[in-house]
Design an enzyme around this catalytic site. Structure first.
Site, PDB file in Angstrom:
ATOM      1  N   CYS B 113       0.883  -1.163   0.000  1.00 22.20           N
ATOM      2  CA  CYS B 113       0.000   0.000   0.000  1.00 22.20           C
ATOM      3  C   CYS B 113       0.919   1.211   0.000  1.00 22.20           C
ATOM      4  CB  CYS B 113      -0.903   0.012   1.234  1.00 22.20           C
ATOM      5  SG  CYS B 113      -1.844   1.548   1.396  1.00 22.20           S
ATOM      6  N   CYS B 116      -0.712   4.355   2.244  1.00 26.39           N
ATOM      7  CA  CYS B 116      -0.812   4.308   3.716  1.00 26.39           C
ATOM      8  C   CYS B 116      -0.323   2.944   4.178  1.00 26.39           C
ATOM      9  CB  CYS B 116      -2.205   4.678   4.215  1.00 26.39           C
ATOM     10  SG  CYS B 116      -3.617   3.885   3.426  1.00 26.39           S
ATOM     11  N   SER B 117      -1.198   2.084   4.687  1.00 22.77           N
ATOM     12  CA  SER B 117      -0.718   0.793   5.187  1.00 22.77           C
ATOM     13  C   SER B 117      -1.817  -0.254   5.081  1.00 22.77           C
ATOM     14  CB  SER B 117      -0.278   0.933   6.644  1.00 22.77           C
ATOM     15  OG  SER B 117      -1.374   1.356   7.435  1.00 22.77           O
ATOM     16  N   CYS B 118      -2.638  -0.163   4.031  1.00 23.47           N
ATOM     17  CA  CYS B 118      -3.741  -1.106   3.858  1.00 23.47           C
ATOM     18  C   CYS B 118      -3.202  -2.533   3.829  1.00 23.47           C
ATOM     19  CB  CYS B 118      -4.497  -0.798   2.571  1.00 23.47           C
ATOM     20  SG  CYS B 118      -5.239   0.841   2.605  1.00 23.47           S
TER      21      CYS B 118
END
Lengths: 224, 215
Positions: B113, B116-118
């Site tokens: 991702c 962000c940090s999906c």
């Protein structure tokens, strides 16, 4: 917004270093930051796209200099300040100076399991037929919106191919455009668009690599 | 700080004061939100407990192991991952819309991702720090072979590499190839070979102990 959060293709950050035997949390504060973020998300005062937008809006140096839970925490504080749910003095020492906002939905312990199991699905009924089918060549728009968007810079203005059609989903950019409920959903068809690495990064790039993003229909136009 | 302190001492002190600062900051926030009645502290405990004990990469490993031995399940998983994974009791937050991508001798998949940090929480739990870090988020889409090399993984030059940047609410689970020598193991033994990194695509499934020892 063209912020530092949009990291795809940036260089100079060094190798990826995995911590050996990494613990799930680095300190108790990370546990509480996670839980507070999830519990406050459940209050319905904002949505996940507004949360992302708040994190992305942190000053660049703060974003790059913070661990991810620290970014979450700063984002959460910002969301609360913006909505008058807490002020800066209260956030500093935890002492309540302003009355609690009314009509805040509180996540109770007994409801946590069901809430996590339900999640927040974003699929919605489609309002129109899909414009693109698997295999169609599409061009990503060259756009630089001031607000929240999920089209990363490294794929803007490039040509790719539709690989998957996911149905209609809540459109992130619209969902983050209104600070308070009711939020705009503007469901749009969502596609996986795949690009050859050489189309993104030039002829010297690895010919065996392909990269995809998930893109809403309004990010795309037919390739000419 | 005195002049006698080494750079290491400096970093050490700095880290400590930073942690103390974050600790105080979160405590103040939890106290405030509890006093305002916005959060139920018992709900916070329950959230932490859930991700410490019930939701983690062992869930994804069970899905992968089953896909290695149960062809009907594998077809379902590739067709409708959300439903197939839900049938094993996993789903919900950050895994509402799942897609499984299977590695083959020709193609290796990797998930990132960049924005962000999906990450697919119901099957992998909370992401490791490196997954959320600038080096991984920046490098995975421009130099995935370099990322694999950072993890000590070397693939044949002819292997196609397919990187999935999770920019919406679809979450991707990599189904690694079953390692040679794993035939005949039961699902539980197979699941033990499926590392978290293999399901992100920065690693491969491990060799079974007997095969590794026999080399």
């Amino acid at each position: 917004m063209n912020g530092v959060h949009d990291m795809g293709g940036m260089q100079g950050y060094g190798p990826v270093v995995a911590e050996a035997d990494e613990p799930l949390f680095h300190g108790d504060w990370e546990k509480r930051a996670l839980a507070l973020t999830l519990a406050m998300g459940a209050t319905g005062q904002w949505n996940i796209d507004l949360s992302r937008s708040a994190r992305e809006s942190l000053p660049s140096a703060v974003y790059l200099g913070s661990s991810y839970y620290a970014i979450w925490l700063r984002g959460l504080e910002r969301l609360m300040r913006e909505r008058g749910l807490a002020d800066a003095d209260e956030l500093r020492d935890g002492r309540m100076r302003t009355p609690a906002a009314l009509a805040v939905r509180v996540l109770r312990a007994a409801d946590v399991d069901a809430s996590l199991a339900r999640g927040t699905p974003t699929a919605r009924p489609a309002l129109a037929p899909a414009r693109f089918a698997v295999g169609t060549r599409v061009h990503t728009r060259n756009m630089h919106p001031q607000g929240h968007t999920r089209l990363p810079r490294y794929v803007r203005g490039h040509t790719g191919t539709i690989a998957l059609v996911h149905g209609a989903h809540v459109f992130a950019d619209a969902h983050a455009s209104r600070a308070r409920p009711p939020f705009l959903e503007q469901a749009q068809w969502l596609y996986t668009v795949v690009f050859a690495a050489q189309d993104l990064w030039g002829p010297q790039a690895d010919a065996t690599v392909q990269v995809s993003v998930d893109a809403w229909e309004s990010y795309l136009e037919p390739a000419t | 700080m005195t002049q006698m302190q080494t750079p290491h001492d400096h970093d050490h002190d700095h880290d400590h004061s930073h942690l103390d600062d974050m600790d105080l900051r979160v405590r103040a926030l939890e106290t405030l939100l509890t006093r305002k009645g916005y959060v139920d502290p018992a709900a916070l405990d329950r959230i932490v407990e859930t991700y410490e004990t019930r939701i983690g990469p062992h869930n994804g490993a069970a899905v992968v192991a089953r896909s290695w031995v149960d062809d009907a399940f594998r077809r379902w998983l590739m067709q409708d991952a959300t439903a197939a994974i839900a049938s094993m009791g996993f789903g919900g937050r950050q895994g509402e819309h799942m897609v499984a991508v299977a590695n083959t001798p020709e193609t290796h998949n990797m998930v990132v991702c960049t924005l962000c940090s999906c990450y697919p929480w119901p099957v992998l739990g909370l992401p490791p720090v490196w997954y959320k870090s600038a080096p991984y988020r920046s490098k995975a889409v421009i130099d995935p072979r370099g990322v694999l090399s950072d993890f000590g993984v070397q693939l044949p030059e002819s292997t196609q590499i397919r990187v999935w940047d999770s920019t919406a609410e679809v979450r991707y689970l990599v189904i690694p190839m079953m390692p040679a020598g794993a035939q005949g193991l039961d699902q539980q033994q197979l699941a033990a070979l499926v590392t978290r990194d293999a399901m992100i695509g920065t690693g491969l499934a491990q060799q079974p102990p007997s095969a590794a020892g026999g080399r």
